[in-house]
Scaffold this active site. Structure first.
Site, mmCIF file in Angstrom:
data_model
loop_
_atom_site.group_PDB
_atom_site.id
_atom_site.type_symbol
_atom_site.label_atom_id
_atom_site.label_comp_id
_atom_site.label_asym_id
_atom_site.label_seq_id
_atom_site.Cartn_x
_atom_site.Cartn_y
_atom_site.Cartn_z
ATOM 1 N N ARG A 293 29.279 48.805 28.599
ATOM 2 C CA ARG A 293 29.810 48.747 27.224
ATOM 3 C C ARG A 293 28.804 47.980 26.365
ATOM 4 N NH1 ARG A 293 34.886 48.178 30.361
ATOM 5 N NH2 ARG A 293 36.481 49.541 29.481
ATOM 6 N N GLU A 427 38.363 60.727 25.597
ATOM 7 C CA GLU A 427 39.392 59.700 25.430
ATOM 8 C C GLU A 427 40.305 59.985 24.251
ATOM 9 O OE1 GLU A 427 37.491 55.848 25.105
ATOM 10 O OE2 GLU A 427 35.945 56.585 23.771
ATOM 11 N N ASN A 450 42.005 54.453 29.123
ATOM 12 C CA ASN A 450 42.658 53.417 28.301
ATOM 13 C C ASN A 450 42.963 53.961 26.908
ATOM 14 O OD1 ASN A 450 41.957 51.838 30.491
ATOM 15 N ND2 ASN A 450 40.123 51.033 29.507
ATOM 16 N N CYS A 498 36.441 56.261 33.848
ATOM 17 C CA CYS A 498 35.947 54.891 33.689
ATOM 18 C C CYS A 498 36.981 53.965 33.061
ATOM 19 C CB CYS A 498 34.644 54.859 32.900
ATOM 20 S SG CYS A 498 34.819 55.488 31.226
HETATM 21 C C1 PEP Z 1 38.658 53.747 27.824
HETATM 22 O O1 PEP Z 1 39.068 53.905 26.669
HETATM 23 O O2 PEP Z 1 39.308 54.077 28.841
HETATM 24 C C2 PEP Z 1 37.345 53.118 28.082
HETATM 25 C C3 PEP Z 1 36.823 53.087 29.284
HETATM 26 O O3 PEP Z 1 36.720 52.521 27.031
HETATM 27 P P1 PEP Z 1 37.215 51.126 26.382
HETATM 28 O O4 PEP Z 1 38.236 50.531 27.308
HETATM 29 O O5 PEP Z 1 36.032 50.271 26.224
HETATM 30 O O6 PEP Z 1 37.795 51.571 25.081
HETATM 31 MG MG MG Z 2 37.719 53.697 24.989
#
Ligand code: PEP
Ligand code: MG
Length: 540
Positions: A293, A427, A450, A498
């Site tokens: 990230r 996402e 997420n 991820c």
């Molecule tokens: C997600 O959204 O699942 C992700 C891996 O990115 P972040 O948690 O950094 O938004």
């Molecule tokens: Mg994300």
């Protein structure tokens, strides 16, 4: 002894003293002074002490680090002693009869606001310096000996809430755990804590009286004990030691493949938010980095780092993982991740707002710096560049065009660069629905569960009150993941997960059955996940 229950982010245990962290805003409680002369002398003492501290910091930095790094403290001294700033504070105390805290806070906020709305990025970045100065003065006025954020002894931090930028500043070698009123297990703050292997207990009705009291956080039971008796502390010390010895036993799996008893294998990568996490990933036997990230590197910098700084960090990550798969995600700022130099306007719905690829595509001057740095670094390893929060095909095409333009620029300048693989995060529900088209444009997919859960289930991932509704096992989500895997494989590109769901052992079998190629998880989840996979059979 008091027992308090909340939501934990892992099953870890922490034993230590509670330190109460007050945000800057909480310090400013009274606006009107009881006695103007007292406020004036309090401010003057704080002002002179701050000037002395900055001088000392400047001299020490100059001696131990270098002139460039020391300059920042000289600049803080200049800002602090700026006539207009100083006089505005004095005016607020003497003429308007405000408290020293209120005067500093209101004058500082006003100036900060002016700075961050300036066109010139250099002046914009001075907004963060103003905040630093305000915090220094307010801290001195609070009369505390040291900030709980800079403690010298290990401690459990207690706070109303912690933002991602506050969390990345924490000295993780001193932080045993944290207890907050706000926050959710899917927030970036919780994700950061998990990657740093710090236990956290959220949704607690915190009480300032617990400051300085001993506590135990039991992540598995999702509770904390304040002032536990001696025998309980001893019991927990034993439990902690046995958890550590189990973790050491898992090290035996480090060099073994993640393969089910009937031969289906899964690549296991690590998520990293900082170069230090890459070292943890190596210790845990990660096959590569599945999500770096990048934005966390720049949350607390005074200004957006230039190409050279970024190039060195990305190159370092690649060189730490020689010949291995490394995915670096381009800036995913906005929503809960705010950097002062971006000067983002407040939004009604930040999660649905100006964030991630939307910022990058509309601010090419910013995005190109990162792309050029990534392209140059890619000459030193197996780099995969990943674009976040994609909803439409044109966004991918536009991002790729910008990569191509940066390549042309670098070639014209005779600067060496590599040929990275270009992929995207899935996402948003929109990306799921157009996954086949996207798969023809991208070299790989990584599913961010997420955000996918947040946008599919229509709930704010940071809202502690929605915890019972945030269901990573929701059939809608699992069907979407299956659709994405099918679309990716139809177009012969790999697909990984991820998001946090990737580490959930209750979902591992489903992910294997769907044909997910890789899981990318917090470094400490790699070996437990490998154990789960090695004990599974898809034919059972
Ligand atoms: C997600 O959204 O699942 C992700 C891996 O990115 P972040 O948690 O950094 O938004
Ligand atoms: Mg994300």
């Amino acid at each position: 002894m008091l027992t308090i229950t909340g939501q934990s982010i892992s099953s870890e245990i922490a034993i230590g003293m509670i330190r109460f962290y007050r945000h800057k805003k909480n310090i400013v409680q009274d606006a009107v002074a009881a006695d103007t002369d007292t406020e004036l002398s309090r401010y003057q003492v704080a002002y002179h002490t701050a000037m002395e501290q900055l001088q000392l910091l400047h001299d020490k930095t100059l001696e131990q680090i270098g002139a460039e790094e020391a300059e920042i403290f000289e600049m803080h001294r200049m800002l602090l002693s700026d006539r207009q700033f100083h006089h505005a504070i004095l005016h607020s105390i003497i003429q308007d009869h405000k408290t020293a805290e209120y005067a500093i806070y209101s004058v500082g906020e006003e100036l900060w606001n002016r700075f961050i709305h300036m066109e010139d990025p250099y002046i914009q970045a001075r907004g963060a310096d103003i905040q630093d100065i305000m915090n220094r003065l307010l801290f001195l006025l609070s009369g505390k000996k040291e900030s709980s954020m800079d403690a010298t002894e290990p401690f459990i931090l207690m706070a109303e809430d912690l933002s991602p930028s506050e969390t990345v500043q924490l000295n993780s070698s001193k932080l045993l755990g944290f207890i907050t009123r706000q926050g959710s297990p899917y927030s970036h703050t919780a994700i950061l804590a998990k990657t740093m292997n710090i236990p956290a207990l959220l949704h607690i009705d915190i009480n300032a009286d617990w400051d300085g009291h001993l506590a135990i956080i039991d992540g598995e039971k999702q509770c904390a004990y304040i002032d536990p008796p001696e025998d309980m502390i001893a019991q927990y010390r034993n439990r902690k030691a046995s958890m550590e010895s189990k973790r050491r036993e898992l090290q035996a799996l480090k060099t073994l493949p993640a393969v089910t008893t009937d031969g289906r294998s899964m690549a296991l990568y690590a998520n990293a938010n900082a170069p230090a996490d890459v070292l943890s990933a190596i210790e845990q036997g990660a096959e590569g980095i599945g999500l770096f990230r990048s934005e966390f590197l720049y949350l607390n910098t005074q200004e957006y780092p230039d190409e050279e700084v970024q190039y060195h960090i990305y190159r370092q990550v690649l060189e730490q993982m020689p010949g291995k798969h490394v995915v670096i995600r381009t800036l995913d700022l906005g929503a809960d991740k705010k950097s002062p130099y971006l000067a983002l306007e407040p939004e009604e719905n930040p999660a649905l707002g100006y964030r991630a690829i939307r910022i990058c595509l509309s601010r090419p001057e910013l995005f190109k710096i990162q792309l050029r740095a990534l392209l140059r670094a890619s000459a030193h390893g197996k780099l995969h560049i990943m674009f976040p929060l994609i909803t439409s095909l044109w966004e991918v095409r536009k991002a790729k065009e910008m990569v191509a333009a940066c390549m042309e620029e670098l070639a014209a300048e005779h600067t060496a660069y590599g040929n990275p693989v270009l992929g995207i995060m899935i996402e948003t529900p929109a990306a799921v629905m157009v996954a086949e088209e996207l798969a023809r444009e991208a070299d790989f997919f990584s599913i961010g569960t997420n955000d996918l859960a947040q946008y599919t289930l229509a709930l704010d991932r940071n809202n502690a009150r929605l915890h019972d509704f945030y269901d990573p096992h929701h059939p809608a989500l699992l069907r979407m993941i299956r659709m994405v895997a099918e679309a990716a494989h139809k177009e012969n590109i790999p697909v990984s997960i991820c998001g946090e769901a990737g580490a959930d052992p209750a979902l591992t079998k489903s992910f294997l059955e769907m044909g997910i190629d890789a899981l990318s998880v917090a470094p400490n989840s790699i070996l437990p996940l490998k154990k789960t996979i090695r004990e599974l059979s898809l034919t059972d």
